[in-house]
Enzyme design. Structure first.
Site, short mmCIF file in Angstrom:
data_model
loop_
_atom_site.label_atom_id
_atom_site.label_comp_id
_atom_site.label_asym_id
_atom_site.label_seq_id
_atom_site.Cartn_x
_atom_site.Cartn_y
_atom_site.Cartn_z
N ASP A 173 -2.36 8.03 10.59
CA ASP A 173 -1.51 8.68 9.58
C ASP A 173 -2.24 9.78 8.81
O ASP A 173 -1.86 10.10 7.67
CB ASP A 173 -0.97 7.63 8.59
CG ASP A 173 0.07 6.74 9.24
OD1 ASP A 173 0.94 7.28 9.95
OD2 ASP A 173 0.01 5.52 9.04
N ASP A 226 6.45 9.00 15.41
CA ASP A 226 6.00 9.49 14.10
C ASP A 226 4.70 10.29 14.21
O ASP A 226 4.41 11.17 13.40
CB ASP A 226 5.74 8.33 13.11
CG ASP A 226 6.67 7.16 13.24
OD1 ASP A 226 7.19 6.93 14.35
OD2 ASP A 226 6.88 6.46 12.25
N1 GLY Z 1 5.67 6.59 9.78
C1 GLY Z 1 6.29 5.43 9.30
C2 GLY Z 1 7.74 5.55 9.07
O1 GLY Z 1 8.38 6.55 9.34
O2 GLY Z 1 8.27 4.57 8.57
#
Ligand code: GLY
Length: 396
Positions: free
Chosen positions: A116, A174
């Site tokens: 992330d 994501d």
């Molecule tokens: N990247 C985590 C979400 O979109 O919940």
């Protein structure tokens, strides 16, 4: 004569649309400034009461402010909102706050336990560098890209998303959102390895994450030894074969950004197909704010996901500047923003200072359902800024 009359009417109509859009940006930012003032007081109170954490993420089921530590994937969004408030208002108060909240998460630049990095470091330090051109911010971004690169497996061709779960090498859609940090790190450092990793990740995702209708799986699990695809599944969506709304939004935003950074037409075409899936979906409500999953079984009695709508709006504004059907994308993004501003904002002074209500974090685990979320507010402000810049013929 008739032609002249028609041209004047068209011009008046375009000016009116432009005025509505400008109005949305100024209304949205005026409201966000007031709410963020409240949020800052709430953060102080929470800290005085002994809560730790550096950035707000959401409200608990009891209505308390949830503050998260820098390692949380959401820690960069609130600093990013502060940069956007400064970008819009030019008020140095927001600049000082943006710097302070950004500094709180610098340690993440060496945290290799997560994919992330883009969410955390690019939304904070990336916006900081764009705004101030401060050398230190650039160094943080380069270091963060080095750390993120340690999660890249050349056999798979992707950056690994999660550790220690049921998969050997999971990659979630994501993860497309982390690539912007890598593209920028190559620009800042001259080291092309970050760019190459980003392109490899985008190409592998383009090949393996999508169905024939251009919707995206959430998780693709790879064999790290051979690069073979082992499973295609969901984690936050309704079912393995369903289209989790925020996942589609990340995909749209990610491939639009990849086109900006590479000018590879395949990414542009992918983004247009994803936009088509979202905008033409029969379960997309008339106000264009999606349910949490396009295939959620109880539609229309399912929670919405405002965060997905904000990401889609921001991406569509950018895509509108590249696509031959840009006018359509821009009008859809304008409509999303108008509906969010008129119907999804918190009541003034409420929700502990969050701007928008009705987002959904993870419905399958009954976590953060129909709540405010910091990333919904972040992408809403980004979309408002993009809308304003487009009206001024620029792009954020
Ligand atoms: N990247 C985590 C979400 O979109 O919940």
């Amino acid at each position: 004569m008739a032609m002249k009359y028609f041209s004047i009417c068209l011009l008046v109509m375009l000016l009116q649309l432009n005025a509505f859009a400008q109005n949305d940006a100024s209304k949205g930012f005026a409201f966000a400034e007031k709410q963020t003032g409240i949020m800052l007081k709430e953060i102080e109170q929470a800290k005085a009461a002994g809560k730790t954490g550096v950035s707000p993420r959401t409200l608990s089921p009891g209505g308390d402010l949830v503050l998260v530590p820098s390692k949380d994937w959401c820690s960069g969004f609130f600093p990013g909102e502060l940069w956007y408030l400064y970008n819009y208002t030019n008020d140095v108060k927001w600049l000082e706050l943006a710097k302070a909240f950004t500094a709180n998460i610098e340690a993440e630049k060496t945290n290799g336990n997560t994919h992330d990095m883009g969410f955390k470091i690019y939304c904070s330090f990336g916006n900081g560098y764009r705004t101030t051109k401060e050398e230190h911010y650039k160094d943080v971004i380069i270091q963060a890209a080095k750390t993120l690169s340690t999660r890249f497996n050349p056999v798979v061709g992707c950056i690994k998303s999660w550790d220690n779960r049921e998969w050997k090498f999971p990659v979630i859609i994501d993860n497309m959102m982390n690539l912007e940090l890598l593209f920028k790190a190559t620009k800042f450092s001259g080291d092309s390895s970050f760019y190459k990793i980003a392109v490899s990740h985008a190409n592998t995702t383009m090949k393996n994450h999508f169905r024939a209708d251009y919707s995206s799986y959430h998780v693709v699990s790879y064999d790290p030894e051979t690069g073979a695809v082992l499973k295609k599944q969901t984690h936050q969506g309704y079912a393995d074969e369903s289209a989790w709304a925020r996942g589609q939004a990340w995909a749209l935003y990610g491939f639009t950004m990849c086109y900006r950074e590479t000018k590879n037409k395949a990414y542009l075409q992918k983004a247009e197909k994803i936009a088509g899936f979202i905008l033409n979906n029969h379960t997309l409500p008339a106000d264009l704010i999606p349910y949490w999953d396009f295939n959620a079984p109880g539609i229309p009695n399912e929670p919405r996901d405002v965060s997905a709508a904000t990401v889609v709006a921001s991406a569509l504004f950018e895509l509108s500047t590249y696509s031959s059907i840009g006018k359509l994308y821009r009008s859809k993004a304008d409509m999303i923003i108008k509906n969010l501003t008129e119907h999804y904002q918190a009541k003034p002074g409420e929700a502990k200072g969050f701007v928008l209500l009705h987002s959904t974090g993870s419905k399958p685990s009954n976590s953060e359902v129909d709540v405010p979320l910091s990333y919904a507010d972040y992408y809403y402000l980004e979309a408002l800024l993009r809308q304003k810049h487009l009206n001024g013929k620029g792009r954020l």
